[in-house]
Design an enzyme around this catalytic site. Structure first.
Site, PDB file in Angstrom:
ATOM      1  N   CYS A   2       1.241  -0.845   0.193  1.00  0.00           N
ATOM      2  CA  CYS A   2      -0.305   0.235   0.013  1.00  0.00           C
ATOM      3  C   CYS A   2       0.646   1.279   0.073  1.00  0.00           C
ATOM      4  O   CYS A   2       1.871   1.941   1.074  1.00  0.00           O
ATOM      5  CB  CYS A   2      -0.621  -0.282   0.996  1.00  0.00           C
ATOM      6  SG  CYS A   2      -1.711   1.241   1.199  1.00  0.00           S
ATOM      7  N   GLU A 105      -3.444   1.009  -6.513  1.00  0.00           N
ATOM      8  CA  GLU A 105      -2.648  -0.315  -6.762  1.00  0.00           C
ATOM      9  C   GLU A 105      -2.228   0.426  -8.196  1.00  0.00           C
ATOM     10  O   GLU A 105      -3.932   0.615  -8.829  1.00  0.00           O
ATOM     11  CB  GLU A 105      -3.306  -1.373  -6.618  1.00  0.00           C
ATOM     12  CG  GLU A 105      -3.465  -2.110  -5.904  1.00  0.00           C
ATOM     13  CD  GLU A 105      -1.835  -2.350  -4.300  1.00  0.00           C
ATOM     14  OE1 GLU A 105      -1.046  -1.590  -4.722  1.00  0.00           O
ATOM     15  OE2 GLU A 105      -2.385  -2.405  -3.317  1.00  0.00           O
TER      16      GLU A 105
END
Length: 240
Positions: A2, A105
């Site tokens: 992340c 992402e």
């Protein structure tokens, strides 16, 4: 991993959701490593405080912050185990909640890197499992000694407070985008993450159910941390 996330949920909604006092609040559409961001720590669970994203353990010689910690090894890695177990020494460390309402992402699509925003269905705020730590840079000299002469008094550097996001295996939604994902805690596990003993805390680091999440493509502009506007969370196709 992340490496970027968003948090633009209105402060009053955050206060109701997490039963905390938010205080100074700035919506972020592209929260990035190195920035000072809101967290809720086990040190004070009733307020939102701000820490720098990129954990630096108390014993580190250099400010080399780690933005993610693997949940499978967080209890044993030197960088994270002190925070995972909790420490109340001169420089404290512990667990925290990292409020968010989405994360990003990137996927290689035909030679280009396409970012996707991942969120809970209903665009609800959530908490990522995190760790925090205090770190103090080496003491510096003031006066003439700063230039190599004399024995001037030492200036005590300010304590730096940092955090990291814990990651785990991806669920069915994130697995199409990346091989890791942030640990999103169900609401009933948030307090447990802050207060449980290390053995119980390790049991909370499972992937969040994919059926309750969704992902959609967003503007490549999110790749530049200097960009931070509502346009970054809008879907490219006008849907989502």
């Amino acid at each position: 991993m992340c490496g970027r996330y968003s948090l633009f949920t209105p402060p009053e909604e955050l206060e109701n959701r997490f039963d905390v006092t938010v205080g100074t609040y700035e919506p972020r559409y592209n929260a990035a490593p190195g920035q000072s961001l809101p967290v809720i720590t086990d040190r004070n669970e009733t307020i939102v405080t701000r820490m720098e994203w990129g954990l630096v353990p108390s014993w580190a010689d250099e400010r080399d912050g780690q933005i993610n910690a693997r949940g499978e090894t967080v209890h044993e890695k030197p960088t994270f185990r002190e925070a995972f177990a909790g420490s109340e020494g001169d420089l404290a460390a512990g667990r925290c909640l990292v409020p968010a309402d989405g994360f990003y992402e990137w996927v290689d699509e035909g030679g280009t890197s396409q970012p996707y925003r991942v969120r809970l269905t209903g665009d609800r705020p959530f908490a990522m499992a995190g760790l925090w730590s205090q770190w103090r840079p080496e003491t510096t000299q003031t006066g003439l000694s700063a230039f190599g002469g004399g024995d001037g008094p030492a200036a005590e550097p300010d304590i730096v407070e940092t955090f990291t996001v814990v990651t785990t295996e991806p669920n069915s939604v994130v697995g199409d985008l990346h091989h890791r994902m942030a640990v999103i805690l169900p609401p009933e596990n948030e307090q447990r993450w802050l207060s449980a003993d290390p053995g119980e805390a390790r049991d909370l680091l499972d992937p969040y159910p994919g059926a309750e999440m969704e992902a959609y493509p967003v503007s490549p502009a999110v790749g530049d941390p200097a960009n931070d506007s509502p346009a970054l969370v809008e879907p490219l196709d006008g849907g989502a």
